[in-house]
Design a protein around this motif. Sequence first.
Motif, PDB file in Angstrom:
ATOM      1  N   THR A  57       4.218 -13.858   5.401  1.00  0.00           N
ATOM      2  CA  THR A  57       3.862 -14.996   4.570  1.00  0.00           C
ATOM      3  C   THR A  57       3.064 -14.527   3.360  1.00  0.00           C
ATOM      4  OG1 THR A  57       1.765 -15.391   5.725  1.00  0.00           O
ATOM      5  CG2 THR A  57       3.745 -16.442   6.633  1.00  0.00           C
ATOM      6  N   LYS A  58       3.043 -15.351   2.337  1.00  0.00           N
ATOM      7  CA  LYS A  58       2.304 -15.011   1.128  1.00  0.00           C
ATOM      8  C   LYS A  58       0.796 -15.150   1.329  1.00  0.00           C
ATOM      9  CE  LYS A  58       6.043 -16.326  -2.043  1.00  0.00           C
ATOM     10  NZ  LYS A  58       6.447 -17.198  -3.177  1.00  0.00           N
ATOM     11  N   GLU A  59       0.413 -15.869   2.380  1.00  0.00           N
ATOM     12  CA  GLU A  59      -1.005 -16.142   2.599  1.00  0.00           C
ATOM     13  C   GLU A  59      -1.770 -14.941   3.149  1.00  0.00           C
ATOM     14  OE1 GLU A  59       1.460 -18.213   3.647  1.00  0.00           O
ATOM     15  OE2 GLU A  59       1.155 -19.576   1.945  1.00  0.00           O
ATOM     16  N   GLU A  60      -1.072 -14.037   3.833  1.00  0.00           N
ATOM     17  CA  GLU A  60      -1.765 -12.922   4.483  1.00  0.00           C
ATOM     18  C   GLU A  60      -0.935 -11.657   4.384  1.00  0.00           C
ATOM     19  OE1 GLU A  60      -4.002 -11.912   8.726  1.00  0.00           O
ATOM     20  OE2 GLU A  60      -2.606 -13.573   8.594  1.00  0.00           O
ATOM     21  N   LEU A  61      -1.578 -10.576   3.963  1.00  0.00           N
ATOM     22  CA  LEU A  61      -0.881  -9.292   3.892  1.00  0.00           C
ATOM     23  C   LEU A  61      -0.630  -8.762   5.306  1.00  0.00           C
ATOM     24  CD1 LEU A  61      -2.860  -7.615   0.964  1.00  0.00           C
ATOM     25  CD2 LEU A  61      -0.519  -8.481   0.884  1.00  0.00           C
ATOM     26  N   PRO A  62       0.529  -8.164   5.545  1.00  0.00           N
ATOM     27  CA  PRO A  62       0.862  -7.695   6.894  1.00  0.00           C
ATOM     28  C   PRO A  62       0.040  -6.478   7.309  1.00  0.00           C
ATOM     29  CG  PRO A  62       2.541  -7.009   5.343  1.00  0.00           C
ATOM     30  CD  PRO A  62       1.620  -7.922   4.586  1.00  0.00           C
ATOM     31  N   GLU A  63      -0.095  -6.301   8.610  1.00  0.00           N
ATOM     32  CA  GLU A  63      -0.792  -5.149   9.161  1.00  0.00           C
ATOM     33  C   GLU A  63       0.110  -3.927   9.026  1.00  0.00           C
ATOM     34  OE1 GLU A  63      -2.635  -2.243  11.450  1.00  0.00           O
ATOM     35  OE2 GLU A  63      -0.654  -3.008  11.982  1.00  0.00           O
ATOM     36  N   VAL A  64      -0.457  -2.837   8.544  1.00  0.00           N
ATOM     37  CA  VAL A  64       0.337  -1.678   8.178  1.00  0.00           C
ATOM     38  C   VAL A  64       1.092  -1.080   9.365  1.00  0.00           C
ATOM     39  CG1 VAL A  64       0.238   0.694   7.308  1.00  0.00           C
ATOM     40  CG2 VAL A  64      -1.083  -1.100   6.173  1.00  0.00           C
ATOM     41  N   GLN A  65       0.386  -0.729  10.423  1.00  0.00           N
ATOM     42  CA  GLN A  65       1.020  -0.012  11.529  1.00  0.00           C
ATOM     43  C   GLN A  65       2.114  -0.828  12.197  1.00  0.00           C
ATOM     44  OE1 GLN A  65      -0.442   3.111  13.729  1.00  0.00           O
ATOM     45  NE2 GLN A  65      -2.589   2.603  13.477  1.00  0.00           N
ATOM     46  N   ALA A  66       1.863  -2.128  12.345  1.00  0.00           N
ATOM     47  CA  ALA A  66       2.829  -2.966  13.045  1.00  0.00           C
ATOM     48  C   ALA A  66       4.055  -3.281  12.201  1.00  0.00           C
ATOM     49  CB  ALA A  66       2.154  -4.280  13.471  1.00  0.00           C
ATOM     50  N   TRP A 104      -5.128   4.061   3.992  1.00  0.00           N
ATOM     51  CA  TRP A 104      -4.674   2.749   4.461  1.00  0.00           C
ATOM     52  C   TRP A 104      -5.656   2.122   5.449  1.00  0.00           C
ATOM     53  CZ3 TRP A 104      -3.899   1.283   9.461  1.00  0.00           C
ATOM     54  CH2 TRP A 104      -3.768   2.303  10.427  1.00  0.00           C
ATOM     55  N   ARG A 105      -6.406   2.943   6.162  1.00  0.00           N
ATOM     56  CA  ARG A 105      -7.359   2.395   7.130  1.00  0.00           C
ATOM     57  C   ARG A 105      -8.466   1.590   6.446  1.00  0.00           C
ATOM     58  NH1 ARG A 105      -5.488   7.159   8.873  1.00  0.00           N
ATOM     59  NH2 ARG A 105      -4.836   7.347  11.050  1.00  0.00           N
ATOM     60  N   LEU A 106      -8.733   1.929   5.183  1.00  0.00           N
ATOM     61  CA  LEU A 106      -9.746   1.195   4.423  1.00  0.00           C
ATOM     62  C   LEU A 106      -9.123   0.054   3.633  1.00  0.00           C
ATOM     63  CD1 LEU A 106     -11.831   4.204   3.009  1.00  0.00           C
ATOM     64  CD2 LEU A 106     -12.198   2.917   5.128  1.00  0.00           C
ATOM     65  N   SER A 107      -7.797   0.010   3.575  1.00  0.00           N
ATOM     66  CA  SER A 107      -7.098  -1.004   2.770  1.00  0.00           C
ATOM     67  C   SER A 107      -6.156  -1.872   3.589  1.00  0.00           C
ATOM     68  CB  SER A 107      -6.290  -0.303   1.667  1.00  0.00           C
ATOM     69  OG  SER A 107      -7.132   0.440   0.815  1.00  0.00           O
ATOM     70  N   ASN A 108      -6.207  -1.742   4.902  1.00  0.00           N
ATOM     71  CA  ASN A 108      -5.299  -2.496   5.754  1.00  0.00           C
ATOM     72  C   ASN A 108      -5.469  -3.995   5.561  1.00  0.00           C
ATOM     73  OD1 ASN A 108      -3.297  -2.859   7.680  1.00  0.00           O
ATOM     74  ND2 ASN A 108      -4.705  -2.684   9.417  1.00  0.00           N
ATOM     75  N   HIS A 118       0.850  -1.199   0.000  1.00  0.00           N
ATOM     76  CA  HIS A 118       0.000   0.000   0.000  1.00  0.00           C
ATOM     77  C   HIS A 118       0.883   1.246   0.000  1.00  0.00           C
ATOM     78  CE1 HIS A 118      -2.894   3.045   1.445  1.00  0.00           C
ATOM     79  NE2 HIS A 118      -3.787   2.272   0.874  1.00  0.00           N
ATOM     80  N   PRO A 119       0.450   2.333  -0.650  1.00  0.00           N
ATOM     81  CA  PRO A 119       1.243   3.562  -0.657  1.00  0.00           C
ATOM     82  C   PRO A 119       1.638   4.062   0.725  1.00  0.00           C
ATOM     83  CG  PRO A 119      -0.500   3.724  -2.278  1.00  0.00           C
ATOM     84  CD  PRO A 119      -0.740   2.449  -1.526  1.00  0.00           C
ATOM     85  N   SER A 120       0.788   3.850   1.716  1.00  0.00           N
ATOM     86  CA  SER A 120       1.125   4.271   3.072  1.00  0.00           C
ATOM     87  C   SER A 120       2.359   3.531   3.578  1.00  0.00           C
ATOM     88  CB  SER A 120      -0.065   4.024   4.012  1.00  0.00           C
ATOM     89  OG  SER A 120       0.277   4.344   5.344  1.00  0.00           O
ATOM     90  N   TYR A 135       8.300   3.234   4.665  1.00  0.00           N
ATOM     91  CA  TYR A 135       9.592   2.602   4.421  1.00  0.00           C
ATOM     92  C   TYR A 135      10.558   3.578   3.746  1.00  0.00           C
ATOM     93  CZ  TYR A 135      12.935  -1.100   3.535  1.00  0.00           C
ATOM     94  OH  TYR A 135      14.069  -1.877   3.532  1.00  0.00           O
ATOM     95  N   PHE A 136      10.023   4.368   2.844  1.00  0.00           N
ATOM     96  CA  PHE A 136      10.880   5.336   2.156  1.00  0.00           C
ATOM     97  C   PHE A 136      11.412   6.380   3.120  1.00  0.00           C
ATOM     98  CE2 PHE A 136      11.186   9.551   0.147  1.00  0.00           C
ATOM     99  CZ  PHE A 136      12.350   9.337  -0.568  1.00  0.00           C
TER     100      PHE A 136
END
Length: 279
Positions: A210-219, A269-273, A106-108, A113-114
């Motif tokens: 893992t490839k099975e689940e996208l990571p949580e953004v904030q954490a 990101w809150r709608l795409s987490n 996600h862009p967030s 990271y950038f």
Amino acid sequence: MEKPDKVDPLTEKERDRSNFVRKFVQGYKEPDQMLKDYDTGIPKRIVHYWNDLDNLPQDVNECIESWRSLKESGFDFEIFDENSAREFIKTNLGSRFENAFNLCYHPSMQSDYFRYSYIFVKGGFYIDADDIYHGMSIDDFFKDGRLKLQPFCYDIETAQMISASNFVFQGADKWSWIFYFNTTPLIAASNHPIVERVLLNATQALENCTKEELPEVQATTGPGILTESILEVISEQKNPEETMLVLHNWEKISTSKWSLSYRNDQRNWRLSNQKSYHS
């Protein structure tokens, strides 16, 4: 602090982290002298990120432009998109970090990271594209190389942010409050150890997903991993104030503008987490 009748929604580790931030923020005192490592200025350079500059919303651009008045005070400006950010990371940090950036779905996450990558390499001042400048001087933040961060407090019970004026004084606390540090602004000299630690921790977190689940953004890239990294670096220090400065009154200088068009769609990101994102 009053204890809740219900179970604490935080894990023991999360609660310990929140308590550490609360005590550090509320007990913060400026050091008598500056560590030699940080007795150097920070480049007066303001950096923004928006993943697709060809489709930069007008209301976001107005926030970015609000900072341009600082040109009169000798500030330079840079703005990056996904491609230029990736190239910066590849050139300055190498393939491992480029691959980690590519895992930011996600862009967030990309902007998180950038900012760690850029500030670690170059130093300066990263600010989110949706933060608006209120006109106060920020020159003092560039006189030494310490990391400058804004403390945050979120109330689980009301699902609302707490104003800094209500949580930075000694003893302010409720069982439902979570204390942490925000990722914007991020102001530091290059090679700062906390910025280095969060960059490495975010990289490892992305690699471990893992490839099975996208990571949580904030954490993974956001305030969660930033706050954890701060705890790792300064918890054993005798005088952590010599490493970082807590910006108690940052909301007088800048605030995040909430009435922006992009917040109503998947760019928020809150709608795409933990959801697949398609630009």
